[in-house]
Design a protein around this motif. Structure first.
Motif, PDB file in Angstrom:
ATOM      1  N   PRO A   1     101.175  52.168  -4.693  1.00  0.00           N
ATOM      2  CA  PRO A   1     100.104  52.690  -5.561  1.00  0.00           C
ATOM      3  C   PRO A   1     100.620  53.125  -6.931  1.00  0.00           C
ATOM      4  CG  PRO A   1      99.858  53.546  -3.338  1.00  0.00           C
ATOM      5  CD  PRO A   1     101.170  52.822  -3.373  1.00  0.00           C
ATOM      6  N   THR A   2     101.812  53.708  -6.974  1.00  0.00           N
ATOM      7  CA  THR A   2     102.392  54.103  -8.259  1.00  0.00           C
ATOM      8  C   THR A   2     102.698  52.884  -9.120  1.00  0.00           C
ATOM      9  OG1 THR A   2     103.404  56.033  -7.199  1.00  0.00           O
ATOM     10  CG2 THR A   2     104.254  55.397  -9.368  1.00  0.00           C
ATOM     11  N   LEU A   3     103.240  51.832  -8.498  1.00  0.00           N
ATOM     12  CA  LEU A   3     103.526  50.592  -9.217  1.00  0.00           C
ATOM     13  C   LEU A   3     102.250  49.987  -9.798  1.00  0.00           C
ATOM     14  CD1 LEU A   3     105.710  48.413  -9.913  1.00  0.00           C
ATOM     15  CD2 LEU A   3     105.053  47.283  -7.784  1.00  0.00           C
ATOM     16  N   LEU A   4     101.179  49.971  -9.013  1.00  0.00           N
ATOM     17  CA  LEU A   4      99.912  49.430  -9.491  1.00  0.00           C
ATOM     18  C   LEU A   4      99.330  50.288 -10.610  1.00  0.00           C
ATOM     19  CD1 LEU A   4      98.293  48.436  -6.069  1.00  0.00           C
ATOM     20  CD2 LEU A   4      99.500  46.971  -7.686  1.00  0.00           C
ATOM     21  N   PHE A   5      99.438  51.593 -10.474  1.00  0.00           N
ATOM     22  CA  PHE A   5      98.962  52.502 -11.526  1.00  0.00           C
ATOM     23  C   PHE A   5      99.656  52.199 -12.844  1.00  0.00           C
ATOM     24  CE2 PHE A   5      99.400  56.355 -14.026  1.00  0.00           C
ATOM     25  CZ  PHE A   5      98.114  56.876 -14.046  1.00  0.00           C
TER      26      PHE A   5
ATOM     27  N   ILE B   1      94.899  56.911 -22.850  1.00  0.00           N
ATOM     28  CA  ILE B   1      95.398  58.281 -22.695  1.00  0.00           C
ATOM     29  C   ILE B   1      96.906  58.235 -22.467  1.00  0.00           C
ATOM     30  CG2 ILE B   1      95.254  60.404 -21.339  1.00  0.00           C
ATOM     31  CD1 ILE B   1      92.404  59.563 -20.565  1.00  0.00           C
ATOM     32  N   ALA B   2      97.635  58.884 -23.326  1.00  0.00           N
ATOM     33  CA  ALA B   2      99.098  58.872 -23.229  1.00  0.00           C
ATOM     34  C   ALA B   2      99.576  59.896 -22.207  1.00  0.00           C
ATOM     35  CB  ALA B   2      99.712  59.169 -24.596  1.00  0.00           C
ATOM     36  N   LEU B   3     100.543  59.490 -21.408  1.00  0.00           N
ATOM     37  CA  LEU B   3     101.173  60.389 -20.449  1.00  0.00           C
ATOM     38  C   LEU B   3     102.553  60.787 -20.962  1.00  0.00           C
ATOM     39  CD1 LEU B   3     100.250  58.569 -17.108  1.00  0.00           C
ATOM     40  CD2 LEU B   3      99.295  60.716 -17.972  1.00  0.00           C
TER      41      LEU B   3
ATOM     42  N   LEU C   1     106.268  59.297 -17.027  1.00  0.00           N
ATOM     43  CA  LEU C   1     106.280  57.842 -16.885  1.00  0.00           C
ATOM     44  C   LEU C   1     107.632  57.350 -16.362  1.00  0.00           C
ATOM     45  CD1 LEU C   1     104.421  56.694 -20.136  1.00  0.00           C
ATOM     46  CD2 LEU C   1     103.605  56.523 -17.783  1.00  0.00           C
ATOM     47  N   THR C   2     108.721  57.927 -16.885  1.00  0.00           N
ATOM     48  CA  THR C   2     110.057  57.512 -16.439  1.00  0.00           C
ATOM     49  C   THR C   2     110.261  57.836 -14.965  1.00  0.00           C
ATOM     50  OG1 THR C   2     110.934  57.866 -18.671  1.00  0.00           O
ATOM     51  CG2 THR C   2     112.525  57.751 -16.862  1.00  0.00           C
ATOM     52  N   SER C   3     109.836  59.023 -14.563  1.00  0.00           N
ATOM     53  CA  SER C   3     109.961  59.406 -13.152  1.00  0.00           C
ATOM     54  C   SER C   3     109.122  58.497 -12.262  1.00  0.00           C
ATOM     55  CB  SER C   3     109.527  60.865 -12.968  1.00  0.00           C
ATOM     56  OG  SER C   3     110.329  61.741 -13.723  1.00  0.00           O
TER      57      SER C   3
ATOM     58  N   ALA D   1     108.413  53.880  -8.523  1.00  0.00           N
ATOM     59  CA  ALA D   1     107.747  52.596  -8.299  1.00  0.00           C
ATOM     60  C   ALA D   1     108.734  51.460  -8.097  1.00  0.00           C
ATOM     61  CB  ALA D   1     106.825  52.286  -9.474  1.00  0.00           C
ATOM     62  N   GLN D   2     109.909  51.567  -8.725  1.00  0.00           N
ATOM     63  CA  GLN D   2     110.892  50.486  -8.624  1.00  0.00           C
ATOM     64  C   GLN D   2     111.442  50.315  -7.210  1.00  0.00           C
ATOM     65  OE1 GLN D   2     113.742  51.510 -11.662  1.00  0.00           O
ATOM     66  NE2 GLN D   2     112.421  50.797 -13.336  1.00  0.00           N
ATOM     67  N   MET D   3     111.208  51.276  -6.340  1.00  0.00           N
ATOM     68  CA  MET D   3     111.633  51.139  -4.946  1.00  0.00           C
ATOM     69  C   MET D   3     110.721  50.209  -4.155  1.00  0.00           C
ATOM     70  SD  MET D   3     112.880  54.920  -3.731  1.00  0.00           S
ATOM     71  CE  MET D   3     111.288  55.708  -3.976  1.00  0.00           C
ATOM     72  N   THR D   4     109.551  49.882  -4.706  1.00  0.00           N
ATOM     73  CA  THR D   4     108.526  49.196  -3.933  1.00  0.00           C
ATOM     74  C   THR D   4     108.999  47.863  -3.381  1.00  0.00           C
ATOM     75  OG1 THR D   4     106.748  50.225  -5.228  1.00  0.00           O
ATOM     76  CG2 THR D   4     106.203  48.228  -4.015  1.00  0.00           C
ATOM     77  N   LEU D   5     109.378  46.934  -4.257  1.00  0.00           N
ATOM     78  CA  LEU D   5     109.720  45.597  -3.795  1.00  0.00           C
ATOM     79  C   LEU D   5     110.968  45.580  -2.917  1.00  0.00           C
ATOM     80  CD1 LEU D   5     108.606  42.739  -3.933  1.00  0.00           C
ATOM     81  CD2 LEU D   5     110.153  42.307  -5.832  1.00  0.00           C
ATOM     82  N   PRO D   6     112.065  46.243  -3.305  1.00  0.00           N
ATOM     83  CA  PRO D   6     113.230  46.229  -2.414  1.00  0.00           C
ATOM     84  C   PRO D   6     112.930  46.798  -1.031  1.00  0.00           C
ATOM     85  CG  PRO D   6     113.860  47.024  -4.587  1.00  0.00           C
ATOM     86  CD  PRO D   6     112.367  46.930  -4.581  1.00  0.00           C
ATOM     87  N   LEU D   7     112.242  47.938  -0.979  1.00  0.00           N
ATOM     88  CA  LEU D   7     111.941  48.545   0.316  1.00  0.00           C
ATOM     89  C   LEU D   7     111.047  47.651   1.156  1.00  0.00           C
ATOM     90  CD1 LEU D   7     111.293  52.397   0.018  1.00  0.00           C
ATOM     91  CD2 LEU D   7     112.983  51.200   1.414  1.00  0.00           C
ATOM     92  N   ALA D   8     109.986  47.106   0.531  1.00  0.00           N
ATOM     93  CA  ALA D   8     109.057  46.254   1.273  1.00  0.00           C
ATOM     94  C   ALA D   8     109.764  45.021   1.816  1.00  0.00           C
ATOM     95  CB  ALA D   8     107.886  45.846   0.376  1.00  0.00           C
ATOM     96  N   LEU D   9     110.598  44.387   0.995  1.00  0.00           N
ATOM     97  CA  LEU D   9     111.282  43.160   1.420  1.00  0.00           C
ATOM     98  C   LEU D   9     112.338  43.445   2.491  1.00  0.00           C
ATOM     99  CD1 LEU D   9     111.641  41.376  -2.025  1.00  0.00           C
ATOM    100  CD2 LEU D   9     110.063  40.802  -0.182  1.00  0.00           C
ATOM    101  N   ILE D  10     113.035  44.572   2.376  1.00  0.00           N
ATOM    102  CA  ILE D  10     114.002  44.935   3.414  1.00  0.00           C
ATOM    103  C   ILE D  10     113.288  45.176   4.743  1.00  0.00           C
ATOM    104  CG2 ILE D  10     115.526  46.807   4.163  1.00  0.00           C
ATOM    105  CD1 ILE D  10     116.531  46.977   1.277  1.00  0.00           C
ATOM    106  N   CYS D  11     112.130  45.820   4.687  1.00  0.00           N
ATOM    107  CA  CYS D  11     111.349  46.040   5.911  1.00  0.00           C
ATOM    108  C   CYS D  11     110.877  44.720   6.509  1.00  0.00           C
ATOM    109  CB  CYS D  11     110.153  46.937   5.618  1.00  0.00           C
ATOM    110  SG  CYS D  11     110.583  48.656   5.258  1.00  0.00           S
ATOM    111  N   ILE D  12     110.456  43.800   5.655  1.00  0.00           N
ATOM    112  CA  ILE D  12     110.036  42.483   6.142  1.00  0.00           C
ATOM    113  C   ILE D  12     111.215  41.781   6.809  1.00  0.00           C
ATOM    114  CG2 ILE D  12     109.248  40.186   5.433  1.00  0.00           C
ATOM    115  CD1 ILE D  12     107.698  41.637   3.169  1.00  0.00           C
ATOM    116  N   GLY D  13     112.379  41.796   6.155  1.00  0.00           N
ATOM    117  CA  GLY D  13     113.565  41.175   6.729  1.00  0.00           C
ATOM    118  C   GLY D  13     113.973  41.818   8.037  1.00  0.00           C
TER     119      GLY D  13
END
Length: 313
Positions: free
Chosen positions: A49-53, A186-188, A193-195, A200-212
């Motif tokens: 959800p954070t990545l999509l946001f 609206i600026a954040l 944003l950095t946090s 959000a950058q954990m999304t793809l690695p975590l999801a793919l590791i779980c799939i594997g």
């Protein structure tokens, strides 16, 4: 076309690397079922959800606002969903229909589609691709929530229960929360944003590791027929129908090519996360992701070659 093949491989190879890492980590017992459950829940409820946001608030809505193209893309996506669902009702066992349907229509646009569109068409590909991805996120998650709620074991299938599953879906909430920020610009705070980007950058690695970590030879053999059927629907039949429709409506050049790249994207990792979250056949979802990602190297290049041969892109 060798250049396009190299671009496709450059996008899909890291995906496979993380999948195989998940297989290896499970084999040496660095991760287990409890880790996969916890990590999948974190991705579904938090990081994705954070990545999509972030994707929505960063999309350049003004640069690529083309009502005709955007409308066609949404209508084609919805039509693809119902075609896949209709075929599943006819040919797929009841318990696997939701996962089959989601795997057949839900593309990895935010990773594969956007990367290829940007690589081929620069800033225009990035702008149009970002808007397309942001627009279709709601369609993907709402339609997936419906079909998974209907066929998931023990799920309540009344209209109220399905509506609740849609409005409570964390990925849909992430998109809806981002819309006012994107629309009114609206600026954040930069630190926030950095946090959020770190998270959000954990999304793809975590999801793919779980799939594997979920994949096994036994599960692949058990679900092979259904997985191949869904993969053919995702990588061959639906892109063929949707791209032909776009061509008949007069889309050409970069617009037609970008539409094709999005229609022909392999199944998104989010399909595994959602299937696991609702107790559906996540092993089937994992198999579909692996097959379609592998197939993308061939089907994407063949489709672009055909469009170039016809002089349409």
């Amino acid at each position: 076309m060798l250049a396009v093949a190299a671009q496709t491989l450059a996008v899909t190879a890291p995906v496979f690397a993380m999948l195989f890492l998940g297989v290896a980590l499970k084999r040496v017992r660095w991760i287990d079922g409890a880790f996969i459950d916890t990590a999948s829940s974190l991705v579904f409820r938090g990081t994705m959800p954070t990545l999509l946001f972030l994707g929505v608030i960063k999309a350049d809505l003004d640069a690529a606002m083309q009502p005709g193209l955007l409308t066609y893309y949404v209508l084609a996506t919805v039509a693809s969903f119902f075609l896949a669902w209709g075929w599943a009702v006819w040919r797929v066992p009841f318990v696997d229909r939701g996962v089959y349907t989601q795997g057949a229509f839900r593309g990895n646009n935010g990773i594969v589609g956007l990367a290829l569109a940007t690589s081929m068409y620069g800033d225009y590909g990035l702008s149009l691709g970002s808007v397309l991805a942001a627009l279709v996120i709601l369609c993907y998650n709402a339609l997936s929530a419906v079909v998974l709620a209907i066929y998931s074991p023990g799920a309540k299938t009344g209209m109220r229960a399905i509506a609740r599953s849609i409005v409570s879906n964390p990925m849909i909430i992430g998109v809806l929360l981002a819309v006012p920020f994107a629309y009114w610009k609206i600026a954040l705070p930069q630190w926030l944003l950095t946090s959020a980007e770190y998270f959000a950058q954990m999304t793809l690695p975590l999801a793919l590791i779980c799939i594997g970590g979920t994949l096994s030879l036994a599960s692949l053999q058990c679900s092979s027929g259904t997985a191949i059927g869904s993969s053919l629907m995702k990588m061959v039949w639906l892109p063929l129908l949707s791209t032909t429709g776009a061509w008949l409506l007069g889309f050409r050049d970069a617009d037609l090519a970008i539409l094709f790249l999005y229609f022909a994207s392999p199944t998104a990792a989010a399909s595994f996360v959602m299937a696991r979250a609702v107790g559906a056949n996540h092993e089937l979802a994992a198999a579909i992701i692996v097959i379609t990602t592998l197939a993308a190297v061939l089907t994407t290049n063949f489709g672009l070659l055909l469009l170039q041969w016809g002089g349409w892109v």
